[in-house]
Design a protein around this motif. Structure first.
Motif, PDB file in Angstrom:
ATOM      1  N   UNK A  28       8.319   4.432   2.509  1.00 34.69           N
ATOM      2  CA  UNK A  28       7.102   3.880   2.149  1.00 34.69           C
ATOM      3  C   UNK A  28       6.415   3.312   3.250  1.00 34.69           C
ATOM      4  N   UNK A  29       6.956   2.710   4.405  1.00 31.29           N
ATOM      5  CA  UNK A  29       6.001   2.402   5.498  1.00 31.29           C
ATOM      6  C   UNK A  29       5.326   3.545   6.228  1.00 31.29           C
ATOM      7  N   UNK A  30       6.046   4.800   6.250  1.00 36.03           N
ATOM      8  CA  UNK A  30       5.601   6.061   6.974  1.00 36.03           C
ATOM      9  C   UNK A  30       4.415   6.442   5.909  1.00 36.03           C
ATOM     10  N   UNK A  31       4.798   6.499   4.595  1.00 36.83           N
ATOM     11  CA  UNK A  31       3.544   6.990   3.699  1.00 36.83           C
ATOM     12  C   UNK A  31       2.131   5.961   3.555  1.00 36.83           C
ATOM     13  N   UNK A  32       2.598   4.888   3.900  1.00 41.01           N
ATOM     14  CA  UNK A  32       1.376   3.878   3.847  1.00 41.01           C
ATOM     15  C   UNK A  32       0.398   4.299   5.190  1.00 41.01           C
ATOM     16  N   UNK A  33       0.957   4.241   6.053  1.00 43.31           N
ATOM     17  CA  UNK A  33       0.761   4.381   7.340  1.00 43.31           C
ATOM     18  C   UNK A  33      -0.146   6.050   7.405  1.00 43.31           C
ATOM     19  N   UNK A  34       0.478   7.001   6.910  1.00 42.72           N
ATOM     20  CA  UNK A  34      -0.129   8.270   6.682  1.00 42.72           C
ATOM     21  C   UNK A  34      -1.466   8.260   6.125  1.00 42.72           C
ATOM     22  N   UNK A  35      -1.324   7.457   5.080  1.00 42.78           N
ATOM     23  CA  UNK A  35      -2.655   7.387   3.894  1.00 42.78           C
ATOM     24  C   UNK A  35      -3.765   6.664   4.520  1.00 42.78           C
ATOM     25  N   UNK A  36      -3.370   5.686   5.512  1.00 46.08           N
ATOM     26  CA  UNK A  36      -4.501   4.964   6.367  1.00 46.08           C
ATOM     27  C   UNK A  36      -5.052   5.934   7.246  1.00 46.08           C
ATOM     28  N   UNK A  37      -4.311   6.561   7.942  1.00 40.63           N
ATOM     29  CA  UNK A  37      -4.726   7.688   9.140  1.00 40.63           C
ATOM     30  C   UNK A  37      -5.724   8.683   8.464  1.00 40.63           C
ATOM     31  N   UNK A  38      -5.262   9.104   7.308  1.00 40.08           N
ATOM     32  CA  UNK A  38      -6.009  10.167   6.401  1.00 40.08           C
ATOM     33  C   UNK A  38      -7.144   9.594   6.204  1.00 40.08           C
ATOM     34  N   UNK A  76       8.040   0.586  -2.181  1.00 45.55           N
ATOM     35  CA  UNK A  76       6.894  -0.050  -2.557  1.00 45.55           C
ATOM     36  C   UNK A  76       6.706  -1.200  -1.203  1.00 45.55           C
ATOM     37  N   UNK A  77       7.731  -1.987  -1.199  1.00 44.09           N
ATOM     38  CA  UNK A  77       7.721  -3.277   0.008  1.00 44.09           C
ATOM     39  C   UNK A  77       7.318  -2.685   1.429  1.00 44.09           C
ATOM     40  N   UNK A  78       8.132  -1.462   1.613  1.00 44.92           N
ATOM     41  CA  UNK A  78       7.989  -0.893   3.029  1.00 44.92           C
ATOM     42  C   UNK A  78       6.442  -0.659   3.070  1.00 44.92           C
ATOM     43  N   UNK A  79       5.859  -0.052   2.410  1.00 42.67           N
ATOM     44  CA  UNK A  79       4.555   0.342   2.184  1.00 42.67           C
ATOM     45  C   UNK A  79       3.452  -0.810   2.471  1.00 42.67           C
ATOM     46  N   UNK A  80       3.942  -1.947   1.578  1.00 40.59           N
ATOM     47  CA  UNK A  80       3.269  -2.995   1.806  1.00 40.59           C
ATOM     48  C   UNK A  80       3.216  -3.834   3.196  1.00 40.59           C
TER      49      UNK A  80
END
Length: 102
Positions: A28-38, A76-80
């Protein structure tokens, strides 16, 4: 994530019915950070605004996953968690924030 999963993929564990929340948190953390970079690659988007919008999306994801299994909750918690870290970094850097997104 590779250390957590060893020689078995998270997908294989899930297919075997094994819960793997520690891995899902980092996914989730990796996904969230990828989304922000994109999103930051879009001309005109400001860092603080992108992070604010991401925080709102991931908070919604945490709320949505609250009644789902541990893996979904951890994801979800990792993304947040990743987005909250970005918020603290942007605040420390004194990057202007959009007050309408709070």
């Amino acid at each position: 994530m590779a250390q957590l999963s060893g020689d078995t993929s998270a997908c294989a564990r899930a297919k075997d019915g094994q819960s793997f929340p520690a891995y899902k948190f980092h996914e989730g953390r990796a996904t969230a950070l990828r989304q922000v970079v994109r999103q930051l690659r879009t001309p005109g988007d400001e860092v603080a605004g992108v992070v604010d919008k991401a925080a709102a999306r991931w908070q919604e994801e945490v709320d949505r996953c609250s009644s789902r299994g541990r893996d979904w909750q951890a994801y979800a918690a990792g993304g947040l968690d990743a987005i909250r870290s970005l918020e603290s970094w942007t605040a420390a850097a004194d990057i202007p924030r959009d007050p309408t997104l709070r």
